[in-house]
Design a protein around this motif. Sequence first.
Motif, PDB file in Angstrom:
ATOM      1  N   SER A   3     -18.226 -16.218  -2.513  1.00  9.82           N
ATOM      2  CA  SER A   3     -18.076 -15.856  -1.106  1.00  9.82           C
ATOM      3  C   SER A   3     -16.856 -14.978  -0.885  1.00  9.82           C
ATOM      4  O   SER A   3     -16.801 -14.211   0.072  1.00  9.82           O
ATOM      5  N   GLN A   4     -15.861 -15.059  -1.784  1.00 11.86           N
ATOM      6  CA  GLN A   4     -14.686 -14.201  -1.651  1.00 11.86           C
ATOM      7  C   GLN A   4     -15.043 -12.730  -1.827  1.00 11.86           C
ATOM      8  O   GLN A   4     -14.242 -11.856  -1.486  1.00 11.86           O
ATOM      9  N   ALA A   5     -16.226 -12.461  -2.383  1.00  9.44           N
ATOM     10  CA  ALA A   5     -16.624 -11.075  -2.591  1.00  9.44           C
ATOM     11  C   ALA A   5     -17.056 -10.409  -1.314  1.00  9.44           C
ATOM     12  O   ALA A   5     -17.292  -9.208  -1.287  1.00  9.44           O
ATOM     13  N   LEU A   6     -17.160 -11.176  -0.225  1.00  8.98           N
ATOM     14  CA  LEU A   6     -17.567 -10.618   1.045  1.00  8.98           C
ATOM     15  C   LEU A   6     -16.385  -9.886   1.641  1.00  8.98           C
ATOM     16  O   LEU A   6     -15.406 -10.483   2.064  1.00  8.98           O
ATOM     17  N   LEU A   7     -16.443  -8.564   1.673  1.00  4.37           N
ATOM     18  CA  LEU A   7     -15.295  -7.760   2.068  1.00  4.37           C
ATOM     19  C   LEU A   7     -15.557  -7.023   3.358  1.00  4.37           C
ATOM     20  O   LEU A   7     -16.653  -6.505   3.572  1.00  4.37           O
ATOM     21  N   ALA A   8     -14.560  -6.966   4.206  1.00  2.59           N
ATOM     22  CA  ALA A   8     -14.598  -6.112   5.385  1.00  2.59           C
ATOM     23  C   ALA A   8     -13.345  -5.262   5.332  1.00  2.59           C
ATOM     24  O   ALA A   8     -12.261  -5.725   5.619  1.00  2.59           O
ATOM     25  N   LEU A   9     -13.480  -4.021   4.947  1.00  3.53           N
ATOM     26  CA  LEU A   9     -12.324  -3.170   4.693  1.00  3.53           C
ATOM     27  C   LEU A   9     -12.264  -2.057   5.715  1.00  3.53           C
ATOM     28  O   LEU A   9     -13.178  -1.247   5.818  1.00  3.53           O
ATOM     29  N   SER A  10     -11.208  -2.019   6.499  1.00  3.85           N
ATOM     30  CA  SER A  10     -11.026  -0.909   7.428  1.00  3.85           C
ATOM     31  C   SER A  10     -10.479   0.278   6.665  1.00  3.85           C
ATOM     32  O   SER A  10      -9.843   0.144   5.629  1.00  3.85           O
ATOM     33  N   LEU A  11     -10.727   1.475   7.202  1.00  5.25           N
ATOM     34  CA  LEU A  11     -10.305   2.679   6.502  1.00  5.25           C
ATOM     35  C   LEU A  11      -8.788   2.773   6.408  1.00  5.25           C
ATOM     36  O   LEU A  11      -8.262   3.453   5.535  1.00  5.25           O
ATOM     37  N   SER A  12      -8.087   2.076   7.292  1.00  5.76           N
ATOM     38  CA  SER A  12      -6.625   2.137   7.245  1.00  5.76           C
ATOM     39  C   SER A  12      -6.071   1.550   5.959  1.00  5.76           C
ATOM     40  O   SER A  12      -4.960   1.870   5.553  1.00  5.76           O
ATOM     41  N   LEU A  13      -6.806   0.691   5.286  1.00  5.78           N
ATOM     42  CA  LEU A  13      -6.326   0.101   4.038  1.00  5.78           C
ATOM     43  C   LEU A  13      -6.199   1.139   2.943  1.00  5.78           C
ATOM     44  O   LEU A  13      -5.556   0.901   1.926  1.00  5.78           O
ATOM     45  N   LEU A  14      -6.841   2.301   3.130  1.00  4.04           N
ATOM     46  CA  LEU A  14      -6.820   3.313   2.081  1.00  4.04           C
ATOM     47  C   LEU A  14      -5.615   4.236   2.176  1.00  4.04           C
ATOM     48  O   LEU A  14      -5.524   5.206   1.443  1.00  4.04           O
ATOM     49  N   SER A  15      -4.678   3.935   3.052  1.00  9.47           N
ATOM     50  CA  SER A  15      -3.562   4.845   3.256  1.00  9.47           C
ATOM     51  C   SER A  15      -2.286   4.406   2.541  1.00  9.47           C
ATOM     52  O   SER A  15      -1.255   5.027   2.706  1.00  9.47           O
ATOM     53  N   THR A  16      -2.350   3.336   1.764  1.00  8.55           N
ATOM     54  CA  THR A  16      -1.147   2.868   1.091  1.00  8.55           C
ATOM     55  C   THR A  16      -0.944   3.603  -0.219  1.00  8.55           C
ATOM     56  O   THR A  16      -1.895   3.971  -0.900  1.00  8.55           O
ATOM     57  N   PRO A  17       0.295   3.852  -0.640  1.00 12.88           N
ATOM     58  CA  PRO A  17       0.561   4.592  -1.875  1.00 12.88           C
ATOM     59  C   PRO A  17      -0.036   3.935  -3.108  1.00 12.88           C
ATOM     60  O   PRO A  17      -0.321   4.604  -4.092  1.00 12.88           O
ATOM     61  N   ALA A  18      -0.233   2.639  -3.100  1.00 11.99           N
ATOM     62  CA  ALA A  18      -0.747   1.953  -4.283  1.00 11.99           C
ATOM     63  C   ALA A  18      -2.164   2.360  -4.622  1.00 11.99           C
ATOM     64  O   ALA A  18      -2.649   2.086  -5.718  1.00 11.99           O
ATOM     65  N   THR A 163     -14.246   7.013   0.925  1.00  8.07           N
ATOM     66  CA  THR A 163     -14.641   7.456   2.250  1.00  8.07           C
ATOM     67  C   THR A 163     -14.103   8.853   2.525  1.00  8.07           C
ATOM     68  O   THR A 163     -13.263   9.376   1.785  1.00  8.07           O
ATOM     69  N   LEU A 164     -14.556   9.434   3.634  1.00  5.79           N
ATOM     70  CA  LEU A 164     -14.059  10.760   3.994  1.00  5.79           C
ATOM     71  C   LEU A 164     -12.553  10.743   4.294  1.00  5.79           C
ATOM     72  O   LEU A 164     -11.824  11.631   3.820  1.00  5.79           O
ATOM     73  N   PRO A 165     -12.025   9.760   5.047  1.00 12.66           N
ATOM     74  CA  PRO A 165     -10.566   9.719   5.207  1.00 12.66           C
ATOM     75  C   PRO A 165      -9.825   9.576   3.874  1.00 12.66           C
ATOM     76  O   PRO A 165      -8.757  10.158   3.688  1.00 12.66           O
ATOM     77  N   ALA A 166     -10.410   8.821   2.931  1.00 11.59           N
ATOM     78  CA  ALA A 166      -9.754   8.651   1.632  1.00 11.59           C
ATOM     79  C   ALA A 166      -9.720   9.962   0.859  1.00 11.59           C
ATOM     80  O   ALA A 166      -8.717  10.293   0.220  1.00 11.59           O
ATOM     81  N   ILE A 167     -10.827  10.720   0.896  1.00 13.18           N
ATOM     82  CA  ILE A 167     -10.855  12.016   0.215  1.00 13.18           C
ATOM     83  C   ILE A 167      -9.796  12.949   0.792  1.00 13.18           C
ATOM     84  O   ILE A 167      -9.058  13.624   0.053  1.00 13.18           O
ATOM     85  N   LEU A 168      -9.697  12.990   2.115  1.00 14.78           N
ATOM     86  CA  LEU A 168      -8.715  13.872   2.760  1.00 14.78           C
ATOM     87  C   LEU A 168      -7.292  13.462   2.379  1.00 14.78           C
ATOM     88  O   LEU A 168      -6.438  14.322   2.134  1.00 14.78           O
ATOM     89  N   GLU A 169      -7.044  12.166   2.315  1.00 14.62           N
ATOM     90  CA  GLU A 169      -5.709  11.706   1.939  1.00 14.62           C
ATOM     91  C   GLU A 169      -5.382  12.065   0.495  1.00 14.62           C
ATOM     92  O   GLU A 169      -4.286  12.530   0.183  1.00 14.62           O
ATOM     93  N   ARG A 170      -6.349  11.859  -0.409  1.00 14.52           N
ATOM     94  CA  ARG A 170      -6.100  12.170  -1.806  1.00 14.52           C
ATOM     95  C   ARG A 170      -5.878  13.662  -2.008  1.00 14.52           C
ATOM     96  O   ARG A 170      -5.046  14.076  -2.818  1.00 14.52           O
TER      97      ARG A 170
END
Length: 350
Positions: A3-18, A163-170
Motif C-alpha cells: 500500500s505504500q506504493a500508492l503515490l500522489a506526487l505534486s509537480l512541485s516535488l520535482l523542483s528540489t536539487p536532489a 513531466t513537462l515542468p520537470a523537463i523545463l527545469e532540467r
Amino acid sequence: MRSQALLALSLSLLSTPALAQKEFFFGTGEPPVFREADMDKRFLRSRVYQALNTGTPDAGCAQLVGALLTIVGESGPFLHKRDENFFVDPALIQTLNTQLSTPRFPASMFLVSMMRRVLIDKKLPAEWLQTAVALAPYYPPLDVGKLRFIADGVKPVDSFFFTLPAILERYDVEVLKANTMAASVADAKFRDDYLDKEVGFGGLEFIDAKLEKPKKKKGRNAPPPEPPALVARLVYYLPDPTHDGPLSGLTYGKPKVRPAVTITARLKESQYLDLAQLPKGSRVLLRGRFWEYRKALKELEVRDALLFQDRDWTQNAALADPAAVAACPLAFNDLTGTAPVQPGGFGGKR
C-alpha cells in the motif's frame, strides 16, 4: 507492490536539487515484473472483485465501484516502466481517504489490488470495462476512454516523474545554466538523455486539430515529405504571478502575453477521445513520444500521440456519498480478514 506504493506526487516535488540525476526519472534497471502474490489471490475472491466483474444492483455500491474504476482510469495513462509505483492525483487520494474509506473498508488497499491486477494481466480485465460501460450513463465522472486505453493493453510511459515542468527545469539547469566547460555539448547531451521517450503531459490547453500535409523540404537530396497526418496544436502555460497570483485581476493597461510552451502533436489515427466533439480551450492530457524541441524548449513535437480529457480534480472531486459507501455490503475488508481499527481489550463487542 504494498500500500505504500500508492503515490500522489505534486509537480512541485520535482523542483528540489536532489532530483537532478537522470536516474531519478527513468530508474537504472529493467522494468519491474509483477507476479501474483497471496494478496492478489485473496482479491480475486473479494466482493469488490465480483462486483467489478458482474456489476451491482445496489446504488451505494455502484458509487463505490464507479469511484474505484474512475481512479484506475485516471491513473492508467501514467503507468510507467521506472518502478512499481504508480501515480494518483493528490485530489483523488484525498477523495479515496475521505469518501471511500471506512473503519471496515481500506479503500486504498483495494485500489492497489486493482492496479496490481491490471499490471499482472498487462491490461484492464474485459469484464471491468463492460461494467464501466454499463455504469457510465449513471456515473458521470467515469472516463471510459481511459479505461479502454488500458483494456487494450498497458502501454507505460518511461516515467510519470518526467513531466513537462520537470523537463523545463532540467533544461534550465543542464543547458541554459551550464558552465563554459560544458556549454558546447550541453544541448546535444540533453537531446541524447531526454528525447525519444514515452511521456504523459497533463494540464494542456487544446487549441485545434486538423489534417496537415508536411511541406516538402528544399534541396535536391532532401528526404521526401512525410505523409499527411492529423495534427493537434496544444499549449502549456508557464506559472506566472501576474496571471495566477492573488492580484491577477488587478492588472492595468495592455494585457501581457502569457509565457507558454507550444506543442505540436502528430496524432495516431485511432483515438480514445472523439476529437470532433472536443471544444477549443479544453484541458487535455497528451500521451506520446517526445520527438523534438526548438527555441530552448518553447516549442515541442510529440509523435504517435493520443489525447484524453484531463479533468481538474481540485475543482470537484466528489466521487461518492460516504454514507452510501458505509452502507454498501461490498465495503468490507475481505482482503486481510481484519479491519484497520480493532476493538481494544478482551471480551469487547466485535
